[in-house]
Scaffold this motif. Structure first.
Motif, mmCIF file in Angstrom:
data_model
loop_
_atom_site.group_PDB
_atom_site.id
_atom_site.type_symbol
_atom_site.label_atom_id
_atom_site.label_comp_id
_atom_site.label_asym_id
_atom_site.label_seq_id
_atom_site.Cartn_x
_atom_site.Cartn_y
_atom_site.Cartn_z
ATOM 1 N N ARG A 27 0.900 -1.060 -0.124
ATOM 2 C CA ARG A 27 -0.044 0.123 0.088
ATOM 3 C C ARG A 27 0.888 1.262 0.113
ATOM 4 O O ARG A 27 1.884 1.292 0.896
ATOM 5 C CB ARG A 27 -0.923 0.097 1.225
ATOM 6 C CG ARG A 27 -2.250 -0.291 1.100
ATOM 7 C CD ARG A 27 -2.548 -1.825 0.448
ATOM 8 N NE ARG A 27 -3.810 -2.224 0.464
ATOM 9 C CZ ARG A 27 -4.027 -3.463 0.335
ATOM 10 N NH1 ARG A 27 -3.553 -4.280 -0.234
ATOM 11 N NH2 ARG A 27 -5.697 -3.597 0.098
ATOM 12 N N GLU A 43 0.443 5.072 0.698
ATOM 13 C CA GLU A 43 -0.562 5.941 1.152
ATOM 14 C C GLU A 43 -0.389 7.483 0.566
ATOM 15 O O GLU A 43 0.717 7.896 0.426
ATOM 16 C CB GLU A 43 -0.737 6.078 2.555
ATOM 17 C CG GLU A 43 -1.122 4.505 3.313
ATOM 18 C CD GLU A 43 -1.808 4.658 4.194
ATOM 19 O OE1 GLU A 43 -1.739 6.108 4.731
ATOM 20 O OE2 GLU A 43 -2.302 3.671 4.923
ATOM 21 N N GLU A 44 -1.412 7.990 0.331
ATOM 22 C CA GLU A 44 -1.332 9.485 -0.483
ATOM 23 C C GLU A 44 -2.420 10.089 0.358
ATOM 24 O O GLU A 44 -3.569 9.869 0.292
ATOM 25 C CB GLU A 44 -1.595 9.431 -1.739
ATOM 26 C CG GLU A 44 -1.843 10.868 -2.352
ATOM 27 C CD GLU A 44 -2.310 10.779 -3.945
ATOM 28 O OE1 GLU A 44 -1.529 11.422 -4.637
ATOM 29 O OE2 GLU A 44 -3.341 10.040 -4.075
ATOM 30 N N VAL A 100 -11.513 7.066 2.980
ATOM 31 C CA VAL A 100 -10.346 6.304 2.587
ATOM 32 C C VAL A 100 -11.035 5.674 1.223
ATOM 33 O O VAL A 100 -11.907 4.936 1.225
ATOM 34 C CB VAL A 100 -10.053 5.483 3.598
ATOM 35 C CG1 VAL A 100 -8.680 4.349 2.939
ATOM 36 C CG2 VAL A 100 -9.629 6.175 4.771
ATOM 37 N N GLU A 117 -9.502 2.762 -2.045
ATOM 38 C CA GLU A 117 -8.456 2.219 -2.578
ATOM 39 C C GLU A 117 -8.609 1.913 -4.071
ATOM 40 O O GLU A 117 -9.782 1.791 -4.759
ATOM 41 C CB GLU A 117 -8.196 0.791 -1.867
ATOM 42 C CG GLU A 117 -7.912 0.864 -0.270
ATOM 43 C CD GLU A 117 -7.591 -0.611 0.190
ATOM 44 O OE1 GLU A 117 -8.117 -1.269 -0.359
ATOM 45 O OE2 GLU A 117 -7.044 -0.701 1.137
#
Length: 460
Positions: free
Chosen positions: A98, A100-101, A123, A125
């Motif tokens: 993963r 993450e941004e 959130v 994905e």
């Protein structure tokens, strides 16, 4: 905001919007009708599964394009054909890394001058793909010598390479093999893929890698074939393999002979497996050579070449025949129009398959008992029906040919009644042949008989 507020006051403009909306709806309705026909409409038994999937892909692609066009037009209300699919949304495999941004607002100051505090977050994905990356493994082997004496030079031995003196690692060769035989990418297409990364490799170089790897894997292939032939029940089938014949300026027909095992339907302990052997022809002699040292039951279709196996002096092979070709012949007759005889035959065969569906996974003894109780009465009735209609139907008609085929192989077709290990058909081996058809479409033909023999090592 209310969409009506964006509507123009001009009547002609409103008409244009309505026409655009109607055109989009009509296109979507036509595509949805085609999709439903492809999914649920009547299809021929012989339809190619890959062609079927291709049709669905094209229809779904067209639907998505029309919907996107509607979304891009602010004056046209987007029309959704159904609830958007949520497959794999939020449940991507946990083993994937993963990245993450975090996207922060431009300012977190409130109008009153105080700083806002985080009270939650949204959130999402998304699946991201990094294109294949090439790298170079640099191996250094320092040399060491003593300055006080002439005791010689010490250096670590060079590691063994799959291609002596060659540039590929084992992983590179494995990637070429998987791309060629599992993903059906001919070597010349792989060369084009590599060239986009600035790696210039000749097709003959990749061919040499594949050939060397095939040589190294031959013991594995031989062990697999020997392991299969130690079983008491196997499937066998063959499929064409076009091979270039330069002297005649066209292709000749070779054959892949598949020998397969699948004991899962009756709970056998041996794992499923398949080994392919290339032969330049379809003579029964090739089947006899492949099955040397095999004794037991062989399940096949009605190809006459297998009869040669029954002439072995030991008479240690029994042939069990597949019901799928018998059903297919009746199905082809039924497709021509009103054919009550063929329809009745198909109904009786369907009853046999229903029993097989119910007993799948049970022990051989339980399967045999169920077949004796349910399938045998159906086959007794079928035999009476077969005899009666053969006397009435012309033997040269399509229906007569279908009935003649069933009668000719009746003993082998009914052999599954007395042995719970025997399947009603040989679809298990036919499924293993399907990837060869895909490769045949992409590669068109092999360049030589030896190339086809090499290919057998990868087809598991």
């Amino acid at each position: 905001m209310n969409a009506a507020a964006n509507l123009p006051d001009d009547i002609e403009a409103l008409k244009a919007i309505i026409l655009a909306q109607q055109e989009q709806n009509a296109r979507l309705e036509a595509l949805v009708a085609a999709f439903r026909q492809a999914m649920f409409g009547r299809k021929s038994e012989k339809i190619d599964p890959d062609q079927f999937e291709l049709a669905l892909e094209d229809i779904e692609t067209a639907i998505a394009r029309v919907e996107a066009e509607g979304e891009a037009n602010p004056l046209v209300t987007p029309t959704r054909t159904s609830t958007p699919r949520r497959a794999n949304r939020g449940s991507l495999p946990r083993h994937l890394p993963r990245i993450e941004e975090v996207i922060e607002p431009e300012s977190t100051l409130c109008d009153c001058g105080c700083a806002r505090h985080a009270i939650g977050e949204d959130v999402s994905e998304r699946l991201d793909i990094v294109p294949a990356q090439f790298r170079v493994i640099v191996t250094r082997r320092p040399k060491y010598a003593c300055r006080s004496c002439e005791g010689g030079i010490v250096q670590a031995p060079a590691p063994a390479h799959l291609i002596p003196g060659g540039m590929p690692t084992g992983a590179t060769v494995a990637h070429v093999i998987v791309s060629k035989y599992a993903d059906h990418l001919p070597l010349y297409r792989q060369v084009q893929i590599y060239s986009r990364q600035g790696i210039d490799l000749d097709r003959s170089t990749l061919a040499a890698w594949v050939g060397r790897a095939a040589f190294e894997l031959m013991p594995v292939y031989d062990a697999l074939l020997a392991n299969l032939k130690r079983s008491g029940k196997l499937f066998m089938d063959e499929t064409t393999a076009p091979v270039l014949d330069p002297g005649r300026r066209k292709t000749k027909t070779g054959y892949f002979w598949a020998l397969a095992r699948d004991d899962r339907p009756w709970g056998g302990d041996d794992p499923p497996g398949v080994a392919f052997t290339y032969a330049p022809g379809r003579s029964g002699q090739y089947a006899e050579d492949i099955l040397k040292d095999f004794t037991g039951t062989l399940q096949v279709d009605g190809y006459a070449g297998y009869n040669r196996l029954l002439k072995r002096p030991a008479q240690d092979i029994r042939l069990a025949y597949c019901w799928a070709p018998a059903r297919r012949k009746l199905h082809e007759v039924a497709q021509t129009g009103t054919t009550p005889i063929a329809d009745e035959g198909l109904k009786q065969i369907a009853a046999l398959y229903q029993v097989e569906k119910d007993i799948r996974g049970q022990s051989p003894e339980a399967r045999r008992a169920a077949r004796q109780e349910w399938s045998k009465p159906t086959l007794d009735k079928f035999e009476t029906w077969l005899t009666a209609h053969r006397a009435r139907v012309s033997a040269k008609s399509p229906l007569g040919e279908a009935l003649k085929y069933i009668a000719k192989y009746w003993d082998g077709l009914t052999r599954f009644l007395d042995d719970g290990r025997i399947e009603i058909d040989s679809n298990a081996v036919e499924r293993t042949i399907r990837p060869i058809a895909l490769n045949r479409k992409n590669a068109l033909f092999a360049g030589h008989d030896a190339g086809r023999r090499t290919g057998r090592c990868w087809r598991r």
